[in-house]
Design an enzyme around this catalytic site. Structure first.
Site, PDB file in Angstrom:
ATOM      1  N   GLY A  29       1.647   2.850   8.557  1.00 48.85           N
ATOM      2  CA  GLY A  29       2.582   3.267   7.508  1.00 48.85           C
ATOM      3  C   GLY A  29       3.222   4.613   7.811  1.00 48.85           C
ATOM      4  O   GLY A  29       2.911   5.265   8.803  1.00 48.85           O
ATOM      5  N   SER A  30       4.128   5.019   6.925  1.00 50.51           N
ATOM      6  CA  SER A  30       4.901   6.230   7.179  1.00 50.51           C
ATOM      7  C   SER A  30       4.036   7.495   7.091  1.00 50.51           C
ATOM      8  O   SER A  30       4.292   8.463   7.822  1.00 50.51           O
ATOM      9  CB  SER A  30       6.065   6.315   6.187  1.00 50.51           C
ATOM     10  OG  SER A  30       5.589   6.274   4.862  1.00 50.51           O
ATOM     11  N   GLY A  82      -3.116   5.454   4.908  1.00 48.08           N
ATOM     12  CA  GLY A  82      -2.410   5.727   3.663  1.00 48.08           C
ATOM     13  C   GLY A  82      -2.802   4.734   2.585  1.00 48.08           C
ATOM     14  O   GLY A  82      -3.748   3.954   2.741  1.00 48.08           O
ATOM     15  N   ALA A  83      -2.068   4.760   1.482  1.00 45.06           N
ATOM     16  CA  ALA A  83      -2.320   3.819   0.379  1.00 45.06           C
ATOM     17  C   ALA A  83      -1.034   3.634  -0.410  1.00 45.06           C
ATOM     18  O   ALA A  83      -0.155   4.504  -0.398  1.00 45.06           O
ATOM     19  CB  ALA A  83      -3.412   4.347  -0.533  1.00 45.06           C
ATOM     20  N   ASP A  84      -0.948   2.493  -1.083  1.00 44.66           N
ATOM     21  CA  ASP A  84       0.182   2.265  -1.992  1.00 44.66           C
ATOM     22  C   ASP A  84      -0.156   2.785  -3.385  1.00 44.66           C
ATOM     23  O   ASP A  84       0.731   3.247  -4.103  1.00 44.66           O
ATOM     24  CB  ASP A  84       0.534   0.774  -2.015  1.00 44.66           C
ATOM     25  CG  ASP A  84       0.980   0.317  -0.640  1.00 44.66           C
ATOM     26  OD1 ASP A  84       1.947   0.895  -0.131  1.00 44.66           O
ATOM     27  OD2 ASP A  84       0.333  -0.573  -0.064  1.00 44.66           O
ATOM     28  N   LYS A  94      -3.555  -1.459  -0.948  1.00 44.24           N
ATOM     29  CA  LYS A  94      -2.912  -1.255   0.340  1.00 44.24           C
ATOM     30  C   LYS A  94      -2.236  -2.555   0.769  1.00 44.24           C
ATOM     31  O   LYS A  94      -2.417  -3.579   0.156  1.00 44.24           O
ATOM     32  CB  LYS A  94      -3.954  -0.852   1.395  1.00 44.24           C
ATOM     33  CG  LYS A  94      -4.574   0.508   1.116  1.00 44.24           C
ATOM     34  CD  LYS A  94      -5.575   0.946   2.188  1.00 44.24           C
ATOM     35  CE  LYS A  94      -5.116   0.698   3.587  1.00 44.24           C
ATOM     36  NZ  LYS A  94      -3.790   1.251   3.900  1.00 44.24           N
ATOM     37  N   GLY A  95      -1.436  -2.461   1.814  1.00 47.65           N
ATOM     38  CA  GLY A  95      -0.824  -3.666   2.355  1.00 47.65           C
ATOM     39  C   GLY A  95       0.669  -3.765   2.132  1.00 47.65           C
ATOM     40  O   GLY A  95       1.283  -4.773   2.474  1.00 47.65           O
ATOM     41  N   GLY A  97       2.734  -2.451   3.831  1.00 47.82           N
ATOM     42  CA  GLY A  97       3.285  -2.633   5.184  1.00 47.82           C
ATOM     43  C   GLY A  97       2.767  -3.891   5.855  1.00 47.82           C
ATOM     44  O   GLY A  97       2.964  -4.079   7.058  1.00 47.82           O
ATOM     45  N   GLU A 103      -6.338  -3.407   8.581  1.00 49.09           N
ATOM     46  CA  GLU A 103      -6.781  -2.169   7.926  1.00 49.09           C
ATOM     47  C   GLU A 103      -8.157  -2.354   7.292  1.00 49.09           C
ATOM     48  O   GLU A 103      -9.013  -1.476   7.378  1.00 49.09           O
ATOM     49  CB  GLU A 103      -5.761  -1.762   6.863  1.00 49.09           C
ATOM     50  CG  GLU A 103      -4.434  -1.331   7.471  1.00 49.09           C
ATOM     51  CD  GLU A 103      -3.336  -1.071   6.453  1.00 49.09           C
ATOM     52  OE1 GLU A 103      -2.350  -0.448   6.837  1.00 49.09           O
ATOM     53  OE2 GLU A 103      -3.457  -1.474   5.278  1.00 49.09           O
TER      54      GLU A 103
HETATM   55  C1  5RP Z   1       0.262  -0.714   5.150  1.00 53.47           C
HETATM   56  C2  5RP Z   1      -0.434   0.137   4.151  1.00 53.47           C
HETATM   57  C3  5RP Z   1       0.026   1.540   4.002  1.00 53.47           C
HETATM   58  O1  5RP Z   1      -1.068   2.389   4.108  1.00 53.47           O
HETATM   59  C4  5RP Z   1       0.649   1.712   2.657  1.00 53.47           C
HETATM   60  O2  5RP Z   1       1.670   0.740   2.500  1.00 53.47           O
HETATM   61  C5  5RP Z   1       1.229   3.118   2.469  1.00 53.47           C
HETATM   62  O3  5RP Z   1       2.333   3.276   3.291  1.00 53.47           O
HETATM   63  P1  5RP Z   1       3.160   4.616   3.386  1.00 53.47           P
HETATM   64  O4  5RP Z   1       2.272   5.626   4.053  1.00 53.47           O
HETATM   65  O5  5RP Z   1       4.356   4.241   4.229  1.00 53.47           O
HETATM   66  O6  5RP Z   1       3.561   5.028   1.994  1.00 53.47           O
HETATM   67  O7  5RP Z   1      -1.344  -0.267   3.483  1.00 53.47           O
HETATM   68  O8  5RP Z   1      -0.179  -2.025   5.139  1.00 53.47           O
END
Ligand code: 5RP
Length: 219
Positions: A29-30, A82-84, A94-95, A97, A103
């Site tokens: 993720g970013s 990271g996390a959503d 999460k997920g 991405g 993960e």
């Molecule tokens: C990807 C994830 C990422 O950790 C989650 O989507 C957070 O992404 P970002 O750092 O871009 O906000 O779980 O599958």
């Protein structure tokens, strides 16, 4: 500070948690990308890296890291991802991405999970962000019907194929008051590969980038 700057300061804080001679699991993720960008600065501490997705693997290789196969490690010192969404028990969704399966596996192998996120990810109750579920393609509609029974509104993430050749359903309309229970219930539906609730194995440390600084929470 904007969201990207908050992600960056959280990611840079995580560098301080990397022990000498450690095998590190790297999320996707970013936010994690900011962490990866800085990894070359602590290269001498790193015994090996394990990637949670093809995207992360490509990024690590481009920086000269040689990847270790998860099958050949029995323990990782640390996993950074990271996390959503993340709640006060450091349980996460999460997920976003689509890398949830890799993960979850790497997080399970790791001794310590460090979650890095910007302040918008912190929530009181998980579920506003649609919960991703990776499904075996022939089971997609069956899983979706069972999700409706649980009160969710499933939406097929069209055109997306995961690293393992599967599909993703994003589940809206959930107010997740019992994350461990729901994680297990969804995993029990035939055809589900993984769901994006990380409640049974939450993070151990949350580094949350806020307006002024990084706020650290340990479980
Ligand atoms: C990807 C994830 C990422 O950790 C989650 O989507 C957070 O992404 P970002 O750092 O871009 O906000 O779980 O599958």
């Amino acid at each position: 500070m904007d969201t990207n700057q908050m992600k960056k300061i959280a990611a840079e804080e995580a560098l301080k948690y990397i022990p000498e001679n450690s095998m590190i699991g790297i999320g996707t993720g970013s936010t994690v990308n900011y962490f990866i960008d800085k990894l070359p600065t602590i290269k001498d501490k790193i015994a090996g890296v394990v990637a949670s997705s093809k995207v992360t693997a490509t990024k690590l290789r481009a920086l000269g890291f040689i990847l270790t196969d998860p099958n050949s490690v029995d323990e990782l010192s640390i996993y950074v991802d990271g996390a959503d969404e993340v709640n006060s028990n450091l349980q996460m969704i999460k997920g976003g991405g689509a890398a949830l399966t890799g993960e979850k596996i790497i997080a399970a192998i790791a001794k310590k999970f460090i979650c890095i996120a910007d302040s918008s990810k912190k929530v009181a109750v998980l579920g506003k962000f649609p919960l991703p579920i990776e499904v075996i393609p022939i089971a997609r509609s069956f899983v979706a019907r069972n999700i409706v029974k649980l009160g969710g509104f499933p939406v097929y993430r069209e055109g997306l194929i995961t690293d393992y050749g599967n599909q993703i359903i994003d589940v809206w309309n959930l107010e997740i008051l019992e994350p461990i229970k729901l994680e297990q219930e969804i995993n029990n539906i035939p055809g589900v590969v993984t769901n994006g609730l990380f409640a049974n194995r939450p993070a151990d440390i949350l580094l949350l980038g806020t307006e002024n600084s990084v706020v650290t929470t340990a479980r």
